[in-house]
Design a protein around this motif. Structure first.
Motif, PDB file in Angstrom:
ATOM      1  N   PRO A 198       0.819  -1.217   0.000  1.00  0.00           N
ATOM      2  CA  PRO A 198       0.000   0.000   0.000  1.00  0.00           C
ATOM      3  C   PRO A 198       0.854   1.270   0.000  1.00  0.00           C
ATOM      4  O   PRO A 198       2.033   1.249   0.373  1.00  0.00           O
ATOM      5  CB  PRO A 198      -0.797  -0.103   1.308  1.00  0.00           C
ATOM      6  N   GLU A 199       0.235   2.358  -0.400  1.00  0.00           N
ATOM      7  CA  GLU A 199       0.875   3.676  -0.392  1.00  0.00           C
ATOM      8  C   GLU A 199       1.470   3.982   0.988  1.00  0.00           C
ATOM      9  O   GLU A 199       0.836   3.761   2.011  1.00  0.00           O
ATOM     10  CB  GLU A 199      -0.191   4.728  -0.757  1.00  0.00           C
ATOM     11  N   ARG A 200       2.708   4.458   0.981  1.00  0.00           N
ATOM     12  CA  ARG A 200       3.440   4.814   2.209  1.00  0.00           C
ATOM     13  C   ARG A 200       3.586   3.652   3.179  1.00  0.00           C
ATOM     14  O   ARG A 200       3.610   3.830   4.404  1.00  0.00           O
ATOM     15  CB  ARG A 200       2.801   6.018   2.900  1.00  0.00           C
ATOM     16  N   GLU A 201       3.658   2.445   2.610  1.00  0.00           N
ATOM     17  CA  GLU A 201       4.033   1.287   3.422  1.00  0.00           C
ATOM     18  C   GLU A 201       5.142   0.549   2.687  1.00  0.00           C
ATOM     19  O   GLU A 201       5.464   0.882   1.550  1.00  0.00           O
ATOM     20  CB  GLU A 201       2.834   0.373   3.661  1.00  0.00           C
TER      21      GLU A 201
ATOM     22  N   GLY B 155       1.960   6.625  -5.764  1.00  0.00           N
ATOM     23  CA  GLY B 155       1.550   5.731  -6.839  1.00  0.00           C
ATOM     24  C   GLY B 155       2.677   5.043  -7.579  1.00  0.00           C
ATOM     25  O   GLY B 155       2.434   4.216  -8.448  1.00  0.00           O
ATOM     26  N   ALA B 156       3.923   5.386  -7.240  1.00  0.00           N
ATOM     27  CA  ALA B 156       5.069   4.729  -7.880  1.00  0.00           C
ATOM     28  C   ALA B 156       5.719   3.767  -6.881  1.00  0.00           C
ATOM     29  O   ALA B 156       5.647   3.979  -5.664  1.00  0.00           O
ATOM     30  CB  ALA B 156       6.077   5.769  -8.347  1.00  0.00           C
ATOM     31  N   PHE B 157       6.354   2.733  -7.415  1.00  0.00           N
ATOM     32  CA  PHE B 157       6.961   1.715  -6.556  1.00  0.00           C
ATOM     33  C   PHE B 157       8.481   1.803  -6.645  1.00  0.00           C
ATOM     34  O   PHE B 157       9.055   2.055  -7.716  1.00  0.00           O
ATOM     35  CB  PHE B 157       6.491   0.323  -6.977  1.00  0.00           C
ATOM     36  N   TYR B 158       9.140   1.582  -5.502  1.00  0.00           N
ATOM     37  CA  TYR B 158      10.596   1.632  -5.413  1.00  0.00           C
ATOM     38  C   TYR B 158      11.056   0.404  -4.634  1.00  0.00           C
ATOM     39  O   TYR B 158      10.395  -0.007  -3.675  1.00  0.00           O
ATOM     40  CB  TYR B 158      11.054   2.900  -4.675  1.00  0.00           C
ATOM     41  N   ALA B 159      12.187  -0.163  -5.058  1.00  0.00           N
ATOM     42  CA  ALA B 159      12.713  -1.349  -4.372  1.00  0.00           C
ATOM     43  C   ALA B 159      14.202  -1.172  -4.111  1.00  0.00           C
ATOM     44  O   ALA B 159      14.939  -0.613  -4.934  1.00  0.00           O
ATOM     45  CB  ALA B 159      12.476  -2.595  -5.219  1.00  0.00           C
ATOM     46  N   TYR B 160      14.636  -1.670  -2.951  1.00  0.00           N
ATOM     47  CA  TYR B 160      16.037  -1.576  -2.549  1.00  0.00           C
ATOM     48  C   TYR B 160      16.469  -2.869  -1.876  1.00  0.00           C
ATOM     49  O   TYR B 160      15.641  -3.580  -1.282  1.00  0.00           O
ATOM     50  CB  TYR B 160      16.244  -0.417  -1.550  1.00  0.00           C
ATOM     51  N   GLN B 161      17.767  -3.121  -1.949  1.00  0.00           N
ATOM     52  CA  GLN B 161      18.322  -4.208  -1.146  1.00  0.00           C
ATOM     53  C   GLN B 161      18.152  -3.845   0.325  1.00  0.00           C
ATOM     54  O   GLN B 161      18.318  -2.688   0.703  1.00  0.00           O
ATOM     55  CB  GLN B 161      19.827  -4.395  -1.436  1.00  0.00           C
ATOM     56  N   ASN B 162      17.853  -4.850   1.146  1.00  0.00           N
ATOM     57  CA  ASN B 162      17.668  -4.597   2.575  1.00  0.00           C
ATOM     58  C   ASN B 162      19.020  -4.611   3.292  1.00  0.00           C
ATOM     59  O   ASN B 162      19.309  -5.501   4.093  1.00  0.00           O
ATOM     60  CB  ASN B 162      16.719  -5.639   3.163  1.00  0.00           C
ATOM     61  N   LEU B 163      19.834  -3.624   2.970  1.00  0.00           N
ATOM     62  CA  LEU B 163      21.159  -3.501   3.576  1.00  0.00           C
ATOM     63  C   LEU B 163      21.472  -2.030   3.797  1.00  0.00           C
ATOM     64  O   LEU B 163      21.444  -1.233   2.864  1.00  0.00           O
ATOM     65  CB  LEU B 163      22.242  -4.079   2.652  1.00  0.00           C
ATOM     66  N   CYS B 164      21.789  -1.679   5.021  1.00  0.00           N
ATOM     67  CA  CYS B 164      22.168  -0.299   5.312  1.00  0.00           C
ATOM     68  C   CYS B 164      23.616  -0.071   4.868  1.00  0.00           C
ATOM     69  O   CYS B 164      24.497  -0.882   5.192  1.00  0.00           O
ATOM     70  CB  CYS B 164      22.039  -0.030   6.811  1.00  0.00           C
ATOM     71  N   PRO B 165      23.893   1.020   4.137  1.00  0.00           N
ATOM     72  CA  PRO B 165      25.277   1.272   3.707  1.00  0.00           C
ATOM     73  C   PRO B 165      26.220   1.564   4.868  1.00  0.00           C
ATOM     74  O   PRO B 165      27.433   1.516   4.691  1.00  0.00           O
ATOM     75  CB  PRO B 165      25.152   2.480   2.772  1.00  0.00           C
ATOM     76  N   HIS B 166      25.682   1.833   6.047  1.00  0.00           N
ATOM     77  CA  HIS B 166      26.542   2.115   7.206  1.00  0.00           C
ATOM     78  C   HIS B 166      27.293   0.860   7.647  1.00  0.00           C
ATOM     79  O   HIS B 166      28.508   0.805   7.586  1.00  0.00           O
ATOM     80  CB  HIS B 166      25.695   2.698   8.360  1.00  0.00           C
TER      81      HIS B 166
ATOM     82  N   LEU C 173       9.926   2.392   7.222  1.00  0.00           N
ATOM     83  CA  LEU C 173       9.742   3.839   7.131  1.00  0.00           C
ATOM     84  C   LEU C 173       9.778   4.467   8.517  1.00  0.00           C
ATOM     85  O   LEU C 173       9.547   3.794   9.530  1.00  0.00           O
ATOM     86  CB  LEU C 173       8.398   4.152   6.462  1.00  0.00           C
ATOM     87  N   ASP C 174      10.069   5.771   8.551  1.00  0.00           N
ATOM     88  CA  ASP C 174      10.096   6.469   9.831  1.00  0.00           C
ATOM     89  C   ASP C 174       8.657   6.699  10.331  1.00  0.00           C
ATOM     90  O   ASP C 174       7.688   6.331   9.662  1.00  0.00           O
ATOM     91  CB  ASP C 174      10.872   7.776   9.732  1.00  0.00           C
ATOM     92  N   ARG C 175       8.543   7.298  11.494  1.00  0.00           N
ATOM     93  CA  ARG C 175       7.230   7.414  12.137  1.00  0.00           C
ATOM     94  C   ARG C 175       6.233   8.190  11.276  1.00  0.00           C
ATOM     95  O   ARG C 175       5.045   7.908  11.270  1.00  0.00           O
ATOM     96  CB  ARG C 175       7.378   8.067  13.504  1.00  0.00           C
ATOM     97  N   ASP C 176       6.739   9.198  10.561  1.00  0.00           N
ATOM     98  CA  ASP C 176       5.860   9.996   9.697  1.00  0.00           C
ATOM     99  C   ASP C 176       5.672   9.362   8.324  1.00  0.00           C
ATOM    100  O   ASP C 176       5.012   9.948   7.463  1.00  0.00           O
ATOM    101  CB  ASP C 176       6.450  11.402   9.516  1.00  0.00           C
ATOM    102  N   GLN C 177       6.282   8.201   8.115  1.00  0.00           N
ATOM    103  CA  GLN C 177       6.229   7.494   6.822  1.00  0.00           C
ATOM    104  C   GLN C 177       6.709   8.383   5.680  1.00  0.00           C
ATOM    105  O   GLN C 177       6.217   8.313   4.570  1.00  0.00           O
ATOM    106  CB  GLN C 177       4.816   6.964   6.550  1.00  0.00           C
TER     107      GLN C 177
END
Ligand code: FES
Length: 108
Positions: free
Chosen positions: A11-14, A33-44, A57-61
């Motif tokens: 869903p949107e913002r999830e 309305g657009a979808f984005y995907a990333y590897q689940n790895l923090c660069p830190h 997502l953060d608290r405010d999504q």
């Protein structure tokens, strides 16, 4: 071609995580309305981002957030704009939405 999921599963913002056949975990999120995907790895520290299932997502999504040290990433680009890896980016995963409503990987 590899289908990750159906549009209605994100869903949107999830965000939702998915395990690929190669064992990597990615997550998909929807923004305006657009979808984005990333590897689940923090660069830190190269650890997974979420503490609770599907909590990317953060608290405010508004931003993608790493639960370890609070780094914030722009949803559309993956760039870290706050935190210990500022200036670095999440690794984007190429996806496309098809007419069957499925979200597919565009690369291996
Ligand atoms: S591991 Fe993600 S901010 Fe430190």
């Amino acid at each position: 071609m590899n289908r990750i999921c159906m549009m209605e599963e994100v869903p949107e913002r999830e965000a939702r995580s998915f395990e690929l056949s190669d064992g990597n975990t990615i997550f998909v999120t929807q923004r305006d309305g657009a979808f984005y995907a990333y590897q689940n790895l923090c660069p830190h520290l190269q650890v997974e981002l979420e503490f609770l299932e599907n909590q990317f997502l953060d608290r405010d999504q508004e931003y993608i957030e790493c639960s370890s040290h609070g780094a914030l990433f722009v949803v559309e680009t993956g760039e870290c704009i706050s935190g210990p890896c500022q200036g670095e980016s999440l690794e984007k995963v190429g996806i496309s939405v098809h007419s069957d409503g499925g979200i597919y990987l565009t690369e291996e």
